[in-house]
Design a protein around this motif. Structure first.
Motif, mmCIF file in Angstrom:
data_model
loop_
_atom_site.group_PDB
_atom_site.id
_atom_site.type_symbol
_atom_site.label_atom_id
_atom_site.label_comp_id
_atom_site.label_asym_id
_atom_site.label_seq_id
_atom_site.Cartn_x
_atom_site.Cartn_y
_atom_site.Cartn_z
ATOM 1 N N LEU A 24 0.930 -1.185 0.010
ATOM 2 C CA LEU A 24 0.159 -0.184 0.150
ATOM 3 C C LEU A 24 0.735 1.027 0.041
ATOM 4 O O LEU A 24 0.493 2.290 -0.572
ATOM 5 C CB LEU A 24 -0.887 -0.109 1.229
ATOM 6 C CG LEU A 24 -1.996 -1.178 1.351
ATOM 7 C CD1 LEU A 24 -2.905 -0.897 2.457
ATOM 8 C CD2 LEU A 24 -2.591 -1.436 -0.090
ATOM 9 N N ILE A 25 1.914 1.217 0.747
ATOM 10 C CA ILE A 25 2.841 2.326 1.012
ATOM 11 C C ILE A 25 3.477 2.480 -0.514
ATOM 12 O O ILE A 25 3.545 3.691 -0.949
ATOM 13 C CB ILE A 25 4.038 2.169 2.045
ATOM 14 C CG1 ILE A 25 3.427 1.692 3.221
ATOM 15 C CG2 ILE A 25 5.020 3.385 1.860
ATOM 16 C CD1 ILE A 25 2.920 2.937 4.069
ATOM 17 N N LYS A 26 3.788 1.225 -0.998
ATOM 18 C CA LYS A 26 4.501 1.471 -2.608
ATOM 19 C C LYS A 26 3.380 2.170 -3.492
ATOM 20 O O LYS A 26 3.928 2.860 -4.393
ATOM 21 C CB LYS A 26 4.824 0.073 -3.047
ATOM 22 C CG LYS A 26 5.948 -0.291 -2.580
ATOM 23 C CD LYS A 26 6.981 -1.420 -3.403
ATOM 24 C CE LYS A 26 7.800 -1.798 -2.882
ATOM 25 N NZ LYS A 26 8.000 -3.206 -2.126
ATOM 26 N N GLN A 27 2.061 1.705 -3.319
ATOM 27 C CA GLN A 27 1.086 2.066 -4.275
ATOM 28 C C GLN A 27 0.563 3.423 -4.153
ATOM 29 O O GLN A 27 -0.488 3.866 -4.751
ATOM 30 C CB GLN A 27 -0.120 1.081 -4.337
ATOM 31 C CG GLN A 27 0.420 -0.115 -5.236
ATOM 32 C CD GLN A 27 -0.602 -1.339 -5.096
ATOM 33 O OE1 GLN A 27 -1.762 -1.059 -5.051
ATOM 34 N NE2 GLN A 27 0.207 -2.440 -5.019
ATOM 35 N N LEU A 28 1.041 4.025 -3.075
ATOM 36 C CA LEU A 28 0.590 5.648 -2.767
ATOM 37 C C LEU A 28 1.639 6.425 -3.688
ATOM 38 O O LEU A 28 2.825 6.343 -3.784
ATOM 39 C CB LEU A 28 0.759 5.786 -1.229
ATOM 40 C CG LEU A 28 0.341 7.118 -0.453
ATOM 41 C CD1 LEU A 28 -1.044 7.095 -0.986
ATOM 42 C CD2 LEU A 28 0.860 6.779 0.984
ATOM 43 N N LYS A 29 0.919 7.616 -4.232
ATOM 44 C CA LYS A 29 1.461 8.701 -5.009
ATOM 45 C C LYS A 29 2.514 9.550 -4.081
ATOM 46 O O LYS A 29 2.254 9.549 -2.685
ATOM 47 C CB LYS A 29 0.413 9.687 -5.606
ATOM 48 C CG LYS A 29 0.134 9.132 -6.968
ATOM 49 C CD LYS A 29 -0.645 10.187 -7.436
ATOM 50 C CE LYS A 29 -1.400 9.840 -8.829
ATOM 51 N NZ LYS A 29 -2.430 10.630 -9.274
ATOM 52 N N SER A 30 3.373 10.155 -4.508
ATOM 53 C CA SER A 30 4.069 11.082 -3.732
ATOM 54 C C SER A 30 3.809 12.385 -4.475
ATOM 55 O O SER A 30 4.270 12.806 -5.732
ATOM 56 C CB SER A 30 5.651 11.135 -4.057
ATOM 57 O OG SER A 30 6.347 9.785 -3.813
ATOM 58 N N PRO A 31 3.351 13.450 -3.702
ATOM 59 C CA PRO A 31 2.586 13.441 -2.439
ATOM 60 C C PRO A 31 1.304 12.732 -2.537
ATOM 61 O O PRO A 31 0.654 12.406 -3.294
ATOM 62 C CB PRO A 31 2.296 14.605 -2.143
ATOM 63 C CG PRO A 31 1.981 15.241 -3.507
ATOM 64 C CD PRO A 31 2.753 14.713 -4.464
ATOM 65 N N GLY A 32 1.147 11.817 -1.235
ATOM 66 C CA GLY A 32 -0.173 10.985 -0.992
ATOM 67 C C GLY A 32 -0.501 10.814 0.585
ATOM 68 O O GLY A 32 0.601 11.096 1.291
ATOM 69 N N LYS A 33 -1.561 10.176 0.806
ATOM 70 C CA LYS A 33 -2.044 10.109 2.226
ATOM 71 C C LYS A 33 -2.764 8.780 2.352
ATOM 72 O O LYS A 33 -3.615 8.612 1.540
ATOM 73 C CB LYS A 33 -2.833 11.218 2.786
ATOM 74 C CG LYS A 33 -2.103 12.338 3.117
ATOM 75 C CD LYS A 33 -3.169 13.517 3.952
ATOM 76 C CE LYS A 33 -2.230 14.789 4.227
ATOM 77 N NZ LYS A 33 -3.178 15.640 4.500
ATOM 78 N N GLU B 15 8.659 14.509 -1.942
ATOM 79 C CA GLU B 15 10.230 13.901 -2.228
ATOM 80 C C GLU B 15 10.238 12.299 -1.879
ATOM 81 O O GLU B 15 11.382 11.795 -1.908
ATOM 82 C CB GLU B 15 11.170 14.599 -1.323
ATOM 83 C CG GLU B 15 11.379 16.060 -1.213
ATOM 84 C CD GLU B 15 10.054 17.123 -0.779
ATOM 85 O OE1 GLU B 15 9.560 16.490 0.127
ATOM 86 O OE2 GLU B 15 9.774 18.071 -1.833
ATOM 87 N N GLY B 16 9.016 11.946 -1.617
ATOM 88 C CA GLY B 16 8.987 10.456 -1.224
ATOM 89 C C GLY B 16 9.355 9.885 0.210
ATOM 90 O O GLY B 16 9.411 8.688 0.404
#
Ligand code: SAH
Length: 226
Positions: free
Chosen positions: A165-174, A195-196
């Motif tokens: 899930l963390i991997k599939q989250l955009k930067s920025p994302g929540k 910045e990831g």
């Protein structure tokens, strides 16, 4: 007991005032949406009397439809934009998916139990939602096909936030999810910066049903059962 549409409208109005705006839900759009979405349609008629009460309600397979306040709080914490693509893990009744679909552009929701997915699909279709895509599967793996997501909400609890899930989250994302032992958890906001960098913030105590899968309970990464 025979409750009419008007009564449900009044029950929703009271729910918004007493449970949401009376607490810390201040987002006007979220309050409007909770005043509109018919939560009772996601419950068994035998619970209609309590369809807008301040607690979770049972659905099939010993699962629950979350307390309205928690659904609202999670939505407010995600700071949802109309253009957002959202991943929800734990469709359950479909109520939260409907709320998210009112706020965002697209909602992708994964449920582990097929009969719940199909029941939610029927209700959401009947209500006319066109921007919700449902699937049955292990949501701890996320949904690679549609990743990355602007926001992710997990409505079941695990010892850790699942890595996919963390991997599939955009930067920025929540990402918002309950993390902790099976009996009680902390609601966390996990933010991926532009910045990831991954930052974590604890919001409040909460109690959710367990997230069961490869990166949840009973998986390789079972988490801490304290
Ligand atoms: N958001 C829901 C609340 C559902 S309760 C609502 O508005 O009604 C949590 C749901 O998570 C349950 O239906 C449970 O079956 C589901 N669940 C548990 N582990 C899961 C997993 N690994 N993947 C997808 N769903 C899961």
């Amino acid at each position: 007991m025979n409750i009419r549409e008007n009564d449900f409208g009044e029950m929703r109005r009271r729910m918004v005032i007493d449970q949401l705006s009376g607490r810390d839900i201040k987002d006007k759009l979220i309050l409007d949406i909770f005043g509109k979405v018919p939560r009772h349609k996601f419950t068994d008629p035998k619970f209609y009397k309590n369809a807008y009460s301040d607690f979770p309600l049972p659905i099939e397979n010993e699962q629950t439809i979350s307390q309205p306040y928690i659904v609202a709080l999670m939505a407010q914490l995600l700071d949802i934009k109309k253009s957002d693509r959202i991943l929800e893990i734990g469709t359950g009744s479909g109520y939260q998916a409907a709320i998210l679909a009112e706020l965002a552009n697209q909602v992708f929701s994964v449920e582990r139990l097929k009969n719940l997915t199909e029941k939610a699909r029927a209700v959401l279709e009947e209500m006319g939602y066109k921007n919700i895509t449902l699937n049955t599967g292990d949501g701890t793996m996320g949904w690679e096909e549609f990743a990355p997501f602007d926001k992710i909400v997990v409505s079941a609890s695990a010892g850790f936030a699942p890595e996919p899930l963390i991997k599939q989250l955009k930067s920025p994302g929540k990402l918002v999810m309950p993390v902790g032992p099976r009996v009680s958890q902390k609601l966390l906001v996990i933010e991926k910066t532009a910045e990831g960098e991954v930052l974590e913030k604890e919001i409040c105590g909460c109690v959710f049903v367990p997230l069961i899968g490869k990166y949840g309970w009973e998986g390789n990464n079972a988490g801490k059962d304290i």
